[in-house]
Design a protein around this motif. Structure first.
Motif, PDB file in Angstrom:
ATOM      1  N   ILE A   1       0.841  -1.203   0.000  1.00  0.00           N
ATOM      2  CA  ILE A   1       0.000   0.000   0.000  1.00  0.00           C
ATOM      3  C   ILE A   1       0.870   1.244   0.000  1.00  0.00           C
ATOM      4  O   ILE A   1       0.643   2.175  -0.768  1.00  0.00           O
ATOM      5  CB  ILE A   1      -0.930   0.013   1.234  1.00  0.00           C
ATOM      6  N   ASP A   2       1.871   1.266   0.885  1.00  0.00           N
ATOM      7  CA  ASP A   2       2.667   2.486   1.058  1.00  0.00           C
ATOM      8  C   ASP A   2       3.341   2.918  -0.235  1.00  0.00           C
ATOM      9  O   ASP A   2       3.469   4.113  -0.505  1.00  0.00           O
ATOM     10  CB  ASP A   2       3.726   2.282   2.146  1.00  0.00           C
ATOM     11  N   GLY A   3       3.795   1.951  -1.027  1.00  0.00           N
ATOM     12  CA  GLY A   3       4.432   2.308  -2.287  1.00  0.00           C
ATOM     13  C   GLY A   3       3.506   3.088  -3.201  1.00  0.00           C
ATOM     14  O   GLY A   3       3.943   3.952  -3.965  1.00  0.00           O
TER      15      GLY A   3
ATOM     16  N   PHE B   1      -3.965  -3.285  14.936  1.00  0.00           N
ATOM     17  CA  PHE B   1      -2.883  -2.301  14.998  1.00  0.00           C
ATOM     18  C   PHE B   1      -2.909  -1.330  13.822  1.00  0.00           C
ATOM     19  O   PHE B   1      -2.608  -0.154  13.970  1.00  0.00           O
ATOM     20  CB  PHE B   1      -1.525  -3.002  15.016  1.00  0.00           C
ATOM     21  N   ARG B   2      -3.248  -1.853  12.644  1.00  0.00           N
ATOM     22  CA  ARG B   2      -3.123  -1.025  11.442  1.00  0.00           C
ATOM     23  C   ARG B   2      -4.072  -1.506  10.361  1.00  0.00           C
ATOM     24  O   ARG B   2      -4.222  -2.705  10.139  1.00  0.00           O
ATOM     25  CB  ARG B   2      -1.671  -1.100  10.920  1.00  0.00           C
ATOM     26  N   MET B   3      -4.723  -0.568   9.706  1.00  0.00           N
ATOM     27  CA  MET B   3      -5.504  -0.821   8.506  1.00  0.00           C
ATOM     28  C   MET B   3      -5.103   0.227   7.480  1.00  0.00           C
ATOM     29  O   MET B   3      -4.883   1.380   7.834  1.00  0.00           O
ATOM     30  CB  MET B   3      -6.999  -0.694   8.788  1.00  0.00           C
ATOM     31  N   LYS B   4      -5.030  -0.165   6.251  1.00  0.00           N
ATOM     32  CA  LYS B   4      -4.746   0.812   5.209  1.00  0.00           C
ATOM     33  C   LYS B   4      -5.209   0.245   3.873  1.00  0.00           C
ATOM     34  O   LYS B   4      -5.275  -0.972   3.678  1.00  0.00           O
ATOM     35  CB  LYS B   4      -3.256   1.174   5.151  1.00  0.00           C
ATOM     36  N   GLY B   5      -5.551   1.142   2.975  1.00  0.00           N
ATOM     37  CA  GLY B   5      -6.024   0.682   1.692  1.00  0.00           C
ATOM     38  C   GLY B   5      -6.072   1.770   0.648  1.00  0.00           C
ATOM     39  O   GLY B   5      -6.115   2.955   0.960  1.00  0.00           O
ATOM     40  N   VAL B   6      -6.026   1.340  -0.599  1.00  0.00           N
ATOM     41  CA  VAL B   6      -6.294   2.205  -1.749  1.00  0.00           C
ATOM     42  C   VAL B   6      -7.482   1.559  -2.442  1.00  0.00           C
ATOM     43  O   VAL B   6      -7.390   0.423  -2.933  1.00  0.00           O
ATOM     44  CB  VAL B   6      -5.081   2.299  -2.688  1.00  0.00           C
ATOM     45  N   LEU B   7      -8.634   2.255  -2.461  1.00  0.00           N
ATOM     46  CA  LEU B   7      -9.901   1.613  -2.754  1.00  0.00           C
ATOM     47  C   LEU B   7     -10.565   2.164  -4.007  1.00  0.00           C
ATOM     48  O   LEU B   7     -10.450   3.349  -4.340  1.00  0.00           O
ATOM     49  CB  LEU B   7     -10.844   1.787  -1.557  1.00  0.00           C
ATOM     50  N   ASN B   8     -11.310   1.285  -4.668  1.00  0.00           N
ATOM     51  CA  ASN B   8     -12.060   1.609  -5.873  1.00  0.00           C
ATOM     52  C   ASN B   8     -13.532   1.685  -5.512  1.00  0.00           C
ATOM     53  O   ASN B   8     -14.197   0.661  -5.335  1.00  0.00           O
ATOM     54  CB  ASN B   8     -11.806   0.523  -6.932  1.00  0.00           C
TER      55      ASN B   8
ATOM     56  N   ARG C   1     -11.953   9.133  -8.646  1.00  0.00           N
ATOM     57  CA  ARG C   1     -10.695   9.078  -7.899  1.00  0.00           C
ATOM     58  C   ARG C   1     -10.642   7.833  -7.026  1.00  0.00           C
ATOM     59  O   ARG C   1     -11.676   7.362  -6.542  1.00  0.00           O
ATOM     60  CB  ARG C   1     -10.542  10.314  -6.998  1.00  0.00           C
ATOM     61  N   ARG C   2      -9.449   7.325  -6.834  1.00  0.00           N
ATOM     62  CA  ARG C   2      -9.268   6.265  -5.838  1.00  0.00           C
ATOM     63  C   ARG C   2      -9.433   6.877  -4.456  1.00  0.00           C
ATOM     64  O   ARG C   2      -9.287   8.091  -4.277  1.00  0.00           O
ATOM     65  CB  ARG C   2      -7.890   5.615  -5.994  1.00  0.00           C
ATOM     66  N   TYR C   3      -9.737   6.041  -3.482  1.00  0.00           N
ATOM     67  CA  TYR C   3      -9.920   6.518  -2.115  1.00  0.00           C
ATOM     68  C   TYR C   3      -8.817   5.914  -1.251  1.00  0.00           C
ATOM     69  O   TYR C   3      -8.593   4.696  -1.255  1.00  0.00           O
ATOM     70  CB  TYR C   3     -11.289   6.108  -1.580  1.00  0.00           C
ATOM     71  N   VAL C   4      -8.114   6.772  -0.520  1.00  0.00           N
ATOM     72  CA  VAL C   4      -6.996   6.351   0.323  1.00  0.00           C
ATOM     73  C   VAL C   4      -7.483   6.274   1.765  1.00  0.00           C
ATOM     74  O   VAL C   4      -8.005   7.259   2.297  1.00  0.00           O
ATOM     75  CB  VAL C   4      -5.805   7.323   0.202  1.00  0.00           C
ATOM     76  N   PHE C   5      -7.300   5.130   2.382  1.00  0.00           N
ATOM     77  CA  PHE C   5      -7.859   4.875   3.704  1.00  0.00           C
ATOM     78  C   PHE C   5      -6.770   4.473   4.688  1.00  0.00           C
ATOM     79  O   PHE C   5      -5.849   3.732   4.346  1.00  0.00           O
ATOM     80  CB  PHE C   5      -8.901   3.754   3.585  1.00  0.00           C
TER      81      PHE C   5
ATOM     82  N   SER D   1      -8.969  -2.548  -5.730  1.00  0.00           N
ATOM     83  CA  SER D   1      -8.930  -2.197  -4.314  1.00  0.00           C
ATOM     84  C   SER D   1      -7.899  -3.079  -3.615  1.00  0.00           C
ATOM     85  O   SER D   1      -7.952  -4.303  -3.723  1.00  0.00           O
ATOM     86  CB  SER D   1     -10.302  -2.397  -3.660  1.00  0.00           C
ATOM     87  N   ASP D   2      -6.984  -2.443  -2.903  1.00  0.00           N
ATOM     88  CA  ASP D   2      -6.008  -3.146  -2.070  1.00  0.00           C
ATOM     89  C   ASP D   2      -6.240  -2.728  -0.627  1.00  0.00           C
ATOM     90  O   ASP D   2      -6.303  -1.538  -0.320  1.00  0.00           O
ATOM     91  CB  ASP D   2      -4.573  -2.786  -2.468  1.00  0.00           C
ATOM     92  N   MET D   3      -6.341  -3.710   0.270  1.00  0.00           N
ATOM     93  CA  MET D   3      -6.578  -3.411   1.675  1.00  0.00           C
ATOM     94  C   MET D   3      -5.764  -4.360   2.535  1.00  0.00           C
ATOM     95  O   MET D   3      -5.670  -5.564   2.248  1.00  0.00           O
ATOM     96  CB  MET D   3      -8.064  -3.547   2.010  1.00  0.00           C
ATOM     97  N   VAL D   4      -5.151  -3.816   3.584  1.00  0.00           N
ATOM     98  CA  VAL D   4      -4.289  -4.600   4.468  1.00  0.00           C
ATOM     99  C   VAL D   4      -4.710  -4.362   5.917  1.00  0.00           C
ATOM    100  O   VAL D   4      -4.950  -3.224   6.327  1.00  0.00           O
ATOM    101  CB  VAL D   4      -2.804  -4.220   4.277  1.00  0.00           C
TER     102      VAL D   4
END
Length: 324
Positions: free
Chosen positions: A45-47, A254-261, A267-271, A294-297
């Protein structure tokens, strides 16, 4: 040949390391920077969140550079050095679960890295809201102990009394580190780059055995669930599910993150999420040639992978079987 300065950015999950990296890359000078971004999960995700620059960016996923992909870190740096690309500085963003000690060791013991690179500073980002509970994790303690600079981030979320308490605790744990208060990692670059703060004698005082080979083992109850899907999401359904999720298991999440469709969105949504705190914003436009994915971790303790995948599936605008 002068050695290339290298800065290690570390800090526990969700503290703000990528925000700091983006600030450095956005406000940086004409220096040509080689960046290595390490993520714990298999889906990066971070990349995707690093700003678009002229700089060379390498992603190392599916493990920490303190253990699983440590050899990949050394190989990536060696490859960049051998590539002939003009490089003025290296910046390494570790995963939030990385122990800095084995990473430091790599720069000292590897003959190529020690000959070509010089550690400039270890900059640790500290989450003012959640650091107290994060200190139950050995990695968070180590990240603070080995820091040359401690960025006490998200100060806008805590009052002055609490911030003073945290600073006193940080100073007790690492009396040599400079503490800088920040919100959204808004720090002067001169305070984190080119400061020549790394001192091996100080590191040896913290860990006399740092140069000895030893394997770093993570808490086996902590795991990662990575989800990728090409169907559009219903934003209202996703928001409702995540709100319920953090209410139920936020302490161990501890952590959730995603780039979502999202369906119907250009626009993509950054979470982002840390424990019970959720935030998001619109990101870059989807381009016509891009696959809308959509990528989510999720990273946390005793995660129910099946339950998380089923919850995500319930948020699809057009339900279908998730790819594994």
């Amino acid at each position: 040949m002068s050695k290339l300065k290298t800065t290690i950015l570390t800090g526990f999950l969700g503290a703000g390391k990528t925000t700091l990296l983006n600030r450095i890359l956005t406000l940086g000078s004409t220096e040509r920077v080689a960046v290595i971004v390490n993520e714990y999960g298999e889906v990066g995700i971070d990349g995707q969140l690093v700003v678009q620059t002229k700089d060379e960016i390498v992603e190392l996923n599916n493990g920490c550079i303190c253990c699983t992909v440590r050899d990949d870190l050394i190989a990536a740096i060696r490859s960049l050095l051998a590539s002939g690309r003009p490089i003025d500085r290296f910046i390494i963003e570790t995963s939030g679960l990385a122990d800095p000690a084995p990473v430091i060791q790599s720069f000292i013991l590897d003959e190529v890295l020690s000959a070509r690179l010089e550690l400039d500073a270890i900059v640790t980002v500290v989450d003012a809201r959640y650091i107290s509970r994060q200190l139950s994790q050995e990695e968070a303690v180590e990240q603070i102990s080995f820091a040359d600079v401690l960025l006490l981030n998200k100060i806008d979320l805590e009052d002055e009394y609490r911030l003073l308490e945290i600073e006193q605790d940080l100073s007790r744990r690492n009396p040599l580190a400079r503490i800088i208060r920040t919100s959204s990692c808004d720090v002067e670059l001169a305070d984190v780059l080119g400061i020549g703060a790394f001192d091996l004698k100080n590191i040896l005082a913290i860990d006399p055995n740092i140069l000895d080979e030893h394997a770093h083992e993570h808490d086996q109850t902590i795991g990662c669930v990575a989800i990728r899907d090409y169907e559009a999401l219903d934003p209202a359904a996703l928001n409702g599910w995540l709100t319920r999720l953090v209410q139920e298991i936020g302490t161990d999440l501890f952590r959730m993150k995603g780039v979502l469709n999202f369906a119907g969105e250009a626009r993509r949504y950054v979470f982002h999420g840390v424990h019970m705190t959720l935030e998001g914003r619109p990101g870059k436009m989807w381009q016509p040639f891009e696959a809308r994915v959509s990528d989510m971790v999720f990273i946390g303790r005793n995660l129910d992978e099946g339950g998380l995948r089923e919850g995500f599936r319930s948020c699809l605008a057009k339900p279908h079987a998730l790819a594994s």
